[in-house]
Every structure is written in structure tokens, then in C-alpha cells.
Design an enzyme around this catalytic site. Structure first.
Site, PDB file in Angstrom:
ATOM      1  CB  SER A 260      -0.863   0.074   1.262  1.00 19.97           C
ATOM      2  OG  SER A 260      -1.639  -1.071   1.402  1.00 19.97           O
TER       3      SER A 260
ATOM      4  CG  HIS B 145      -4.150  -2.337  -3.674  1.00 23.37           C
ATOM      5  ND1 HIS B 145      -2.977  -2.969  -3.370  1.00 23.37           N
ATOM      6  CD2 HIS B 145      -4.551  -1.738  -2.545  1.00 23.37           C
ATOM      7  CE1 HIS B 145      -2.690  -2.772  -2.098  1.00 23.37           C
ATOM      8  NE2 HIS B 145      -3.632  -2.029  -1.567  1.00 23.37           N
TER       9      HIS B 145
ATOM     10  CG  HIS C 148      -4.369  -7.324   1.285  1.00 20.84           C
ATOM     11  ND1 HIS C 148      -4.572  -6.437   0.256  1.00 20.84           N
ATOM     12  CD2 HIS C 148      -3.179  -6.990   1.854  1.00 20.84           C
ATOM     13  CE1 HIS C 148      -3.550  -5.603   0.210  1.00 20.84           C
ATOM     14  NE2 HIS C 148      -2.693  -5.909   1.153  1.00 20.84           N
TER      15      HIS C 148
ATOM     16  CE1 TYR D 224      -7.809  -5.784   3.250  1.00 20.53           C
ATOM     17  CE2 TYR D 224      -5.746  -6.401   4.303  1.00 20.53           C
ATOM     18  CZ  TYR D 224      -6.464  -5.577   3.442  1.00 20.53           C
ATOM     19  OH  TYR D 224      -5.823  -4.577   2.769  1.00 20.53           O
ATOM     20  CD  GLU D 225      -8.209  -7.294  -1.148  1.00 18.05           C
ATOM     21  OE1 GLU D 225      -8.786  -6.757  -2.109  1.00 18.05           O
ATOM     22  OE2 GLU D 225      -7.021  -7.660  -1.195  1.00 18.05           O
TER      23      GLU D 225
ATOM     24  CB  ALA E 296       2.247   0.112   4.323  1.00 17.57           C
TER      25      ALA E 296
ATOM     26  CG  MET F 220      -3.286  -6.110   8.215  1.00 23.56           C
ATOM     27  SD  MET F 220      -4.687  -5.056   7.877  1.00 23.56           S
ATOM     28  CE  MET F 220      -4.661  -3.961   9.312  1.00 23.56           C
ATOM     29  CB  SER F 221       0.320  -8.135   3.111  1.00 22.87           C
ATOM     30  OG  SER F 221       1.422  -7.290   3.376  1.00 22.87           O
TER      31      SER F 221
ATOM     32  CG  ASN G 141       0.912   2.708  11.667  1.00 22.22           C
ATOM     33  OD1 ASN G 141       0.844   2.305  10.504  1.00 22.22           O
ATOM     34  ND2 ASN G 141       0.651   1.919  12.702  1.00 22.22           N
TER      35      ASN G 141
ATOM     36  CG  HIS H 211      -6.128   2.854   4.289  1.00 19.87           C
ATOM     37  ND1 HIS H 211      -5.146   1.880   4.229  1.00 19.87           N
ATOM     38  CD2 HIS H 211      -6.449   3.132   3.001  1.00 19.87           C
ATOM     39  CE1 HIS H 211      -4.900   1.580   2.963  1.00 19.87           C
ATOM     40  NE2 HIS H 211      -5.674   2.322   2.196  1.00 19.87           N
TER      41      HIS H 211
HETATM   42  N1  HPA Z   1      -1.018  -2.821  11.758  1.00 15.34           N
HETATM   43  C1  HPA Z   1      -1.278  -3.665  10.753  1.00 15.34           C
HETATM   44  N2  HPA Z   1      -1.113  -3.345   9.484  1.00 15.34           N
HETATM   45  C2  HPA Z   1      -0.656  -2.120   9.212  1.00 15.34           C
HETATM   46  C3  HPA Z   1      -0.364  -1.190  10.209  1.00 15.34           C
HETATM   47  C4  HPA Z   1      -0.552  -1.567  11.568  1.00 15.34           C
HETATM   48  O1  HPA Z   1      -0.325  -0.797  12.520  1.00 15.34           O
HETATM   49  N3  HPA Z   1       0.063  -0.060   9.584  1.00 15.34           N
HETATM   50  C5  HPA Z   1       0.038  -0.324   8.257  1.00 15.34           C
HETATM   51  N4  HPA Z   1      -0.400  -1.558   8.012  1.00 15.34           N
END
Ligand code: HPA
Length: 270
Positions: free
Chosen positions: A28, A59, A81, A83-84, A111, A209-210, A233, A245
Site C-alpha cells: 500500500s 490497488h 489480501h 482480509y478481502e 506498509a 496484514m500481508s 505508523n 488508512h
Molecule cells: N497494523 C497492521 N497493518 C498495518 C499497520 C498496523 O499498525 N500499519 C500499516 N499496516
């Protein structure tokens, strides 16, 4: 599945000018990386037989073929992903196709959130290992030996040789980086503070998450993997701000300037 993968491979092959050597999966906000690819050819996922289709906004959903510093690459602009709602086999399908196309090495970017207190938003991290917290595994189910072994080794999921190369190139270019363990949850919620405390104790430096499913399959297929995370972050409970996001994408975009410089030089030597 083998025949499906071969059908996808044969379709893609018809569009390529050379056998790709390096496969690239973009995270991302890191889509600017395609700008370093020369002589680009685009292949939409929707045109490739048996290929999963993209759903997330931001995407693109296409393969980008071309060269980086003369090295033929094939890049996924937009990944799938878990989660999709895709199955693990769908999430990792492109990696199977990469392998059959002749790709030898994979660069995975993402990310993610930082857990290690030495990190800050914008930090680039070489992934040196993973923790699979997705509660499942893309290798589950019957095994086809034409792809790989039933019980693959996972002692070096990220190639030590590629990590050394990545560090050398970063030092030459004065690109700052850290190194650490990536823990993969399914998402799509940003983790709870208790979950982050738990995995911090387990030895995770970053959380996302990937990347974990693709890394598992790449290893299974005998591909060498390099993983680079952009810490967008600090993880829940470490940073006071709530997650957004938009901010994740914005921070990844800023960091991708250094990431592009790094990857361009690096892929040229892979
Ligand atoms: N957690 C999970 N996935 C993420 C995060 C996070 O803090 N930041 C960017 N993708």
C-alpha cells in the site's frame, strides 16, 4: 491447480519480451516503485486466465513487466489480501505463476506498524524473519510435488545473501534502514494494544496484514525472498494517535522516495 497456473503463465509469457528474473510485489502506498521500471508493458489481472481479481481501491490490479537497470522484472501492482476474502491459494496464486515464468527472486514490500521502539513512521525495515499469526497457512491441503515438498524448510524465509546485498546498496546510497521480524495478522482491523504487547513479547518488530503468505509460498517453490517494510505508523498502544488508512498511505508515499532509490539500485544487482 497446476494446469491453471500453467494456463496463466502461458498467457503472460506471450506478452513478455524477456524471461523475468525478479518478481516484485508492491505494498500500500508504494506503487511509485513502478516508475523505476523501464520499457513497461501492462497486463491487467482481469485479462489473465484464472488470475484473482483486485477489489481494494488504490490497488491498480495489473502486472507491470519491464526492466530495472537492465534486469527483467515482473511487478504486481496491487496484491491480494486474505482480509478481502480471498482464499490463501488465491492470495498466493501470483507467486506460483511467477515461479513457472522462470522468476528466481522475489522482492516483497509492505506498509506496516512499528513495534520496536527504535523505529518511527517512515523507517524502512529489512525483514529478517516472520511470525505467521494468520491462523492458517497457504500450504494446507493436498500437496503437488511439482511445485514443492510437503514439509518445506522455513529456517531462512528471507535470503541472507539478498539481505547482505540490500544493506550494501543502502549504505552506498546513504539510505537509512533497520532490520527486524514481521508478524502477519489477517486484519483488517488494526490490532488491539494487548495483541501488540503479546507479539512484541514474542519478538515481533513490526506488524502487518500481508507478506507472510507470499513468503511461505515463495520458499516452498524454492524462490529467494527479500522483504522490505515501510513503517507507516507505530502499532496500537505505542502511538497515541488512532490509526488511519489515509495516513498509512501518505507516510508510505513519502518513504517510497528512498525506497525507490534503494530498490532501483538493488534490483540491478539481484
Ligand atoms: N497494523 C497492521 N497493518 C498495518 C499497520 C498496523 O499498525 N500499519 C500499516 N499496516
Amino acid at each position: 491447480m497446476y494446469n491453471k497456473v500453467m494456463e496463466s503463465k502461458e498467457f503472460i509469457e506471450k506478452h513478455l519480451k524477456a524471461v523475468p528474473k525478479v518478481g516484485i510485489i508492491l505494498g500500500s502506498g508504494l506503487g511509485d516503485l513502478v516508475n523505476v521500471i523501464e520499457d513497461k508493458i501492462y497486463i491487467d489481472y482481469k485479462d489473465i486466465p484464472n488470475f484473482p481479481q483486485s477489489t481494494v481501491k488504490g490497488h491498480a490490479g495489473r502486472l507491470v513487466s519491464g526492466t530495472i537497470n537492465g534486469v527483467p522484472v515482473l511487478c504486481m501492482e496491487g496484491r491480494f489480501h486474505f482480509y478481502e476474502g480471498y482464499t490463501m491459494k488465491e492470495v498466493t496464486y501470483p507467486v506460483f505463476v511467477f515461479k513457472m515464468l522462470g522468476i528466481e527472486k522475489i522482492l516483497v514490500t509492505n506498509a506496516c506498524g512499528g513495534i520496536n521502539r527504535d523505529f518511527e513512521p517512515g523507517t524502512l525495515m529489512i525483514i529478517n524473519d516472520f511470525i505467521n499469526l494468520m491462523g492458517t497457512n497457504p500450504l494446507m491441503g493436498s500437496n503437488d510435488e511439482r511445485f514443492g515438498p510437503r514439509f518445506p524448510d522455513m529456517s531462512e524465509p528471507y535470503s541472507k545473501a539478498l539481505m547482505v546485498q540490500a544493506k550494501e546498496v543502502a549504505d552506498e546510497l546513504n539510505v537509512a534502514y533497520k532490520e527486524g521480524v514481521y508478524a502477519g495478522f489477517t486484519g483488517p482491523y488494526y490490532e488491539t494494544a494487548a495483541e501488540i504487547r503479546m507479539i512484541g513479547g514474542f519478538g515481533a518488530d513490526a506488524v502487518g496484514m500481508s507478506t507472510v503468505p507470499e513468503t511461505i509460498i515463495a520458499n516452498y517453490l524454492g524462490l529467494e525472498v527479500l522483504g522490505i517494510s515501510c513503517i507507516t505508523n507505530m502499532a496500537t498502544g505505542i502511538q497515541e494517535m488512532k490509526h488511519s488508512h489515509d495516513r498509512v498511505v501518505e507516510t508510505a508515499k513519502k518513504a517510497s522516495i528512498n525506497m525507490c532509490k534503494w530498490v532501483e539500485a538493488l534490483v540491478g544487482r539481484m
